[in-house]
Design a protein around this motif. Sequence first.
Motif, PDB file in Angstrom:
ATOM      1  N   GLU A  69       0.764  -1.094   0.008  1.00  0.00           N
ATOM      2  CA  GLU A  69      -0.195   0.115  -0.023  1.00  0.00           C
ATOM      3  C   GLU A  69       0.933   1.292   0.187  1.00  0.00           C
ATOM      4  O   GLU A  69       0.533   2.230  -0.862  1.00  0.00           O
ATOM      5  N   ARG A  71       3.997   1.452  -0.964  1.00  0.00           N
ATOM      6  CA  ARG A  71       4.588   1.428  -2.462  1.00  0.00           C
ATOM      7  C   ARG A  71       3.536   1.898  -3.372  1.00  0.00           C
ATOM      8  O   ARG A  71       4.089   2.803  -4.223  1.00  0.00           O
ATOM      9  N   GLY A  72       2.444   1.677  -3.299  1.00  0.00           N
ATOM     10  CA  GLY A  72       1.510   2.341  -4.359  1.00  0.00           C
ATOM     11  C   GLY A  72       1.322   3.602  -4.221  1.00  0.00           C
ATOM     12  O   GLY A  72       1.067   4.238  -5.237  1.00  0.00           O
ATOM     13  N   GLU A  73       1.487   4.229  -2.831  1.00  0.00           N
ATOM     14  CA  GLU A  73       1.323   5.845  -2.669  1.00  0.00           C
ATOM     15  C   GLU A  73       2.471   6.346  -3.582  1.00  0.00           C
ATOM     16  O   GLU A  73       2.148   7.389  -4.043  1.00  0.00           O
ATOM     17  N   LEU A  75       4.193   5.263  -5.881  1.00  0.00           N
ATOM     18  CA  LEU A  75       3.966   4.951  -7.488  1.00  0.00           C
ATOM     19  C   LEU A  75       3.056   5.882  -8.032  1.00  0.00           C
ATOM     20  O   LEU A  75       2.935   5.982  -9.525  1.00  0.00           O
ATOM     21  N   LEU A  76       1.898   6.298  -7.168  1.00  0.00           N
ATOM     22  CA  LEU A  76       1.074   7.319  -7.889  1.00  0.00           C
ATOM     23  C   LEU A  76       1.610   8.262  -8.767  1.00  0.00           C
ATOM     24  O   LEU A  76       0.941   8.855  -9.615  1.00  0.00           O
ATOM     25  N   SER A  77       2.921   8.846  -8.673  1.00  0.00           N
ATOM     26  CA  SER A  77       3.430  10.111  -9.331  1.00  0.00           C
ATOM     27  C   SER A  77       4.360   9.541 -10.135  1.00  0.00           C
ATOM     28  O   SER A  77       5.238  10.179 -10.725  1.00  0.00           O
ATOM     29  N   ASP A  79       5.898   6.858 -13.495  1.00  0.00           N
ATOM     30  CA  ASP A  79       5.225   6.163 -14.598  1.00  0.00           C
ATOM     31  C   ASP A  79       6.484   5.645 -15.587  1.00  0.00           C
ATOM     32  O   ASP A  79       7.822   5.813 -14.906  1.00  0.00           O
ATOM     33  N   SER A  90      10.883   3.256  -4.782  1.00  0.00           N
ATOM     34  CA  SER A  90       9.421   2.999  -4.578  1.00  0.00           C
ATOM     35  C   SER A  90       9.610   1.566  -3.828  1.00  0.00           C
ATOM     36  O   SER A  90       8.834   1.175  -3.053  1.00  0.00           O
ATOM     37  N   HIS A 132       1.280  -3.438  -6.806  1.00  0.00           N
ATOM     38  CA  HIS A 132       2.169  -2.444  -6.869  1.00  0.00           C
ATOM     39  C   HIS A 132       3.581  -2.725  -6.946  1.00  0.00           C
ATOM     40  O   HIS A 132       4.392  -2.247  -7.813  1.00  0.00           O
ATOM     41  N   LYS A 135       3.816  -3.789 -10.911  1.00  0.00           N
ATOM     42  CA  LYS A 135       4.008  -2.652 -11.617  1.00  0.00           C
ATOM     43  C   LYS A 135       5.286  -2.104 -11.594  1.00  0.00           C
ATOM     44  O   LYS A 135       6.103  -1.599 -12.560  1.00  0.00           O
TER      45      LYS A 135
END
Length: 205
Positions: A69, A71-73, A75-77, A79, A90, A132, A135
């Motif tokens: 969770e 890590r997902g935060e 990765l939000l920014s 790509d 991350s 995440h 990804k």
Amino acid sequence: MPRSSVKTREQLLLEAERLFALKGIWQVQVQEIVVAADQRNTSAVTYHFGSREGLLQGILTSHGTPIDERRGEILLSLDEKSSTRALVNSLVVPMVSCLETQSGCRYLQIISQLSDQFSNWRSLSGDLSSPHLSKALELLESRPVFLPIPVRQERLIAMMQLMTSSLSERARSLETEMKMLLSNSEYKENLIDMLVGILEAPVGN
């Protein structure tokens, strides 16, 4: 689930985590866990988790879910255009946070024992993988473009192995109160540098 049953389950997880980190996942007898958890019923592990593997999965999930969770935060920014360092960050940041607790340190020592499974990260359904994490690894595996795909894949596995083994060793050192050469912050930055180096090192002549 009755409160006493919940407490039993938590105690089994706690003792399994301690023993798996201390002795090794496959060296610990299930009965050792039952005794350490002060359970009289020898089938307590089977009742609550089904097997040693189920108990291990419980430990991995209890730590892995909040890690992913976080890590997902991060990765939000990010790509496919983000830097390799940002993507490696991350992976590292949520894992380094585990060093702040005894339970987290034990988790790091457990996860490093599963390095033989890292090459199967795509097919893992929760033991070592998560949305995440997948990804981030997919993005990292696509670079650097000058390397052949098999080489990139090999380097990605080596990066994962170095990350987990390094974190495990630091966790072990912290638990034994060994003097640290680097602060956690300095350690984090240096680990990221090393991991980026593995992925982006030029091909030798």
